[in-house]
Design an enzyme around this catalytic site. Structure first.
Site, PDB file in Angstrom:
ATOM      1  N   HIS A 212      15.140  -3.604 -10.105  1.00 36.38           N
ATOM      2  CA  HIS A 212      15.114  -4.662 -11.108  1.00 36.38           C
ATOM      3  C   HIS A 212      16.267  -5.628 -10.933  1.00 36.38           C
ATOM      4  O   HIS A 212      16.129  -6.816 -11.189  1.00 36.38           O
ATOM      5  CB  HIS A 212      15.145  -4.048 -12.507  1.00 36.38           C
ATOM      6  CG  HIS A 212      13.801  -3.571 -12.947  1.00 36.38           C
ATOM      7  ND1 HIS A 212      13.625  -2.471 -13.728  1.00 36.38           N
ATOM      8  CD2 HIS A 212      12.572  -4.064 -12.708  1.00 36.38           C
ATOM      9  CE1 HIS A 212      12.337  -2.297 -13.941  1.00 36.38           C
ATOM     10  NE2 HIS A 212      11.685  -3.247 -13.332  1.00 36.38           N
TER      11      HIS A 212
ATOM     12  N   GLU B 252      -7.158  -8.419  10.842  1.00 34.98           N
ATOM     13  CA  GLU B 252      -5.814  -7.887  11.088  1.00 34.98           C
ATOM     14  C   GLU B 252      -5.835  -6.706  12.057  1.00 34.98           C
ATOM     15  O   GLU B 252      -4.824  -6.082  12.309  1.00 34.98           O
ATOM     16  CB  GLU B 252      -5.122  -7.516   9.775  1.00 34.98           C
ATOM     17  CG  GLU B 252      -5.928  -6.667   8.815  1.00 34.98           C
ATOM     18  CD  GLU B 252      -5.242  -6.463   7.458  1.00 34.98           C
ATOM     19  OE1 GLU B 252      -4.048  -6.768   7.326  1.00 34.98           O
ATOM     20  OE2 GLU B 252      -5.919  -5.968   6.547  1.00 34.98           O
TER      21      GLU B 252
ATOM     22  N   ASP C 105      -0.084  -7.154  10.091  1.00 39.07           N
ATOM     23  CA  ASP C 105      -0.715  -6.009  10.762  1.00 39.07           C
ATOM     24  C   ASP C 105      -1.236  -6.396  12.140  1.00 39.07           C
ATOM     25  O   ASP C 105      -1.111  -5.623  13.095  1.00 39.07           O
ATOM     26  CB  ASP C 105      -1.869  -5.473   9.908  1.00 39.07           C
ATOM     27  CG  ASP C 105      -1.368  -4.502   8.850  1.00 39.07           C
ATOM     28  OD1 ASP C 105      -0.478  -3.687   9.182  1.00 39.07           O
ATOM     29  OD2 ASP C 105      -1.836  -4.569   7.713  1.00 39.07           O
TER      30      ASP C 105
ATOM     31  N   CYS D 216      -2.633 -15.246   5.746  1.00 38.68           N
ATOM     32  CA  CYS D 216      -1.897 -14.765   4.566  1.00 38.68           C
ATOM     33  C   CYS D 216      -0.779 -13.805   4.948  1.00 38.68           C
ATOM     34  O   CYS D 216      -0.095 -13.282   4.082  1.00 38.68           O
ATOM     35  CB  CYS D 216      -2.847 -14.108   3.565  1.00 38.68           C
ATOM     36  SG  CYS D 216      -3.610 -12.615   4.190  1.00 38.68           S
TER      37      CYS D 216
END
Ligand code: PEP
Ligand code: MG
Length: 550
Positions: free
Chosen positions: A165, A405, A429, A476
């Protein structure tokens, strides 16, 4: 750590009532802090404190303390610290990064309860009069929130990772931070000078005046570049000669939509649905998934959202997935979904129901060939018919895409393009499988080279197959959000690039300041070269020229 004296008490029940009062006071304190952060930052940062409020509601923790007080006859602050420490240690030893980092939440909130019991003033960082760098083993979310008001220039921690966090809040607070610095606390001393290079993730301890001067120039250059690109963040996705491209966001949490829209993403090109499973560390129900997907579609306000179906496996593991010798080549993504209709069906139902609220696309990860693609599509259509019979119909028909991928999918890209609505290339990938280099293994990291001619040629082959099939193609993977790579990808024929929201401004700037024929020429020169080093140089020079534009 506060030292708490161990004392025998006369009445355990009085101690337990003191605990209840301290818990109530801490609840109030955290609720006030939460409101304060919501006003100063935003709702999603403030929601971190919801996790703290949950710790205070934890029946097991409170029961354990009460039992300990009754059993031992010791004072409640001593018993509370003992039990809290046990909980912290359990979380610190967990394998899962996310859960391990929750130890900081427990330490933070139990520290507050202890302050209430002892009547002590909490010691918080970020209140020193002089501007300074904070170096710590770890920082709690409250500490990090406190940095906002104090004279803190940057922070460095020995513990923590991308999902802690503290790191998440530092990003929104715009405080430079480097986390996970091994050996930090042994090396650093009060009064040391620390140079924090948040961009490269480096720190320099007691730098020489020459190093400091060099970094001042770097800092100014980064500031200038950032100001320049941010001034153009809201301009249209067009090259300087008017050719259109589309920049989209990669996100995995509805809270990230705010950033995506802030950086003017035209939609979501990759929604990583598995993040919800990983956050919960369990298999979420259809309703839980629907709540999340519907929220994303609502927030997108008519912009398209591409949901990637579950991509668990590889390095993204749920506790009950069996260990495998080669997890990246094992039981993952669409392979798992096709074998587990009990997992796939609720996910698809949740996505299709969310599509009633706005435009949605779906893509399947790790497609290796045509049969697998057909099976995933058939399953989707079956679930779609089922919902249609229930009267649930998407606002527009849902287009189905394939992620490319795996090298075998690239090799049969023409056949796949004939049977799918779009491609989205997962370069993270694709590069690892093409080059046989584990993307997470530091020892072979230098071999993970997207400039390898095999990568460039494979990408070209995929893009040409999409063109021949008349379908759009997006990238992407991380390459799409790299200002050095984006010009080549557009030059090679990609229509859409999807990236982490913070990358949008720079990529948009570089492309907007390019002319289409320059991008095509760059692509032609890269294709003609079979030399990774030369490719890297060409790409870097091109981006550097564009980013220096006035
Ligand atoms: C990719 O492989 O490029 C991709 C976008 O997916 P992930 O990084 O989630 O595997
Ligand atoms: Mg992938």
């Amino acid at each position: 750590m506060t030292i708490v004296a161990c004392e025998k008490v006369a009445d355990a029940e009085v101690e337990i009532r003191r605990l209840e009062a301290a818990l109530a006071a801490t609840r109030l304190e955290i609720a006030q802090l939460r409101d304060d952060i919501a006003r100063k930052l935003n709702e999603s940062e403030a929601s971190i404190f919801d996790a703290h409020l949950l710790v205070l509601e934890d029946v097991a923790l409170i029961d354990d303390v009460s039992k300990e007080v009754r059993r031992s006859g010791f004072n409640v602050e001593f018993c509370f610290q003992e039990v809290a420490q046990r909980y912290i240690e359990i979380f610190e030893k967990m394998d899962d990064d996310f859960l391990r980092e929750r130890a900081a939440d427990i330490r933070d909130v139990t520290g507050r309860v202890l302050d209430q019991l002892l009547g002590t003033q909490p010691e918080r960082v970020g209140r020193a009069a002089q501007a300074h760098v904070v170096a710590a083993r770890d920082l709690t979310p409250s500490d990090t929130a406190g940095l906002h008001d104090g004279g803190v220039l940057a922070f460095v921690t020995e513990e923590g990772g991308r999902t802690s966090h503290s790191a998440i809040m530092a990003r929104s607070l715009d405080v430079p931070a480097v986390v996970g610095v091994k050996g930090l606390m042994e090396a650093v001393q009060e009064g040391d000078v620390i140079l924090v290079d948040g961009e490269s993730g480096l720190i320099v301890l007691n730098p020489t005046p020459e190093t400091i001067d060099g970094y001042r120039d770097k800092e100014q250059a980064i500031r200038n570049r950032r100001d320049r690109v941010l001034r153009e963040v809201a301009l249209p996705d067009l090259t300087s000669d008017g050719a259109a491209f589309i920049l989209l966001a990669n996100i995995g949490d509805p809270a990230e939509m705010e950033d995506a829209l802030g950086y003017c993403a035209r939609g979501v090109g990759l929604y990583r649905t598995e993040n919800l499973y990983l956050r919960l560390d369990s298999w979420p129900s259809e309703e839980v998934q629907y709540a999340e997907y519907a929220e994303v579609v609502r927030q997108a306000k008519g912009r398209p959202v591409t949901f990637r179906t579950l991509d668990l496996g590889g390095d993204k593991r749920l506790g009950d997935l069996a260990d495998e010798a080669n997890p990246f080549m094992g039981y993952r993504a669409v392979r798992l979904c096709l074998e587990r209709p009990d997992v796939f069906r609720p996910q698809l139902r949740a996505i299709i129901r969310a599509a009633v609220l706005g435009p949605v696309q779906v893509m399947f990860p790790m497609i290796s060939g045509i049969e697998e693609l057909r099976r995933a599509q058939e399953f989707f259509r079956m679930v779609e018919r089922e919902l249609s019979a229930e009267g649930i119909r998407p606002s527009a028909s849902i287009r189905l895409g394939a992620m490319i991928e795996i090298p075998s999918a690239a090799a049969v890209a023409e056949e796949l393009a004939a049977e799918t609505d779009f491609f989205s290339v997962g370069t993270n990938d694709l590069v690892q499988y093409l080059l046989a280099v584990d993307r997470g293994n530091q020892r072979v990291a230098s071999l993970y080279d997207p400039c390898h001619p095999a990568v460039v040629r494979t990408l070209l082959q995929i893009f040409q197959a999409a063109k021949k099939g008349g379908i759009p193609v997006a990238v992407c993977g991380e390459l799409g959000g790299d200002p050095v790579w984006a010009p080549l990808l557009i030059g090679l024929g990609v229509h859409e690039l999807s990236m982490t929201p913070a990358a949008l401004a720079e990529v948009r700037f570089v492309l907007r300041h390019s002319v289409s024929h320059e991008l095509q020429e760059l692509a032609a020169r890269v294709i003609a070269s079979a030399d990774a080093g030369k490719t890297r140089q060409l790409l870097q020079e091109f981006a550097a020229t564009k980013l220096k534009l006035r």
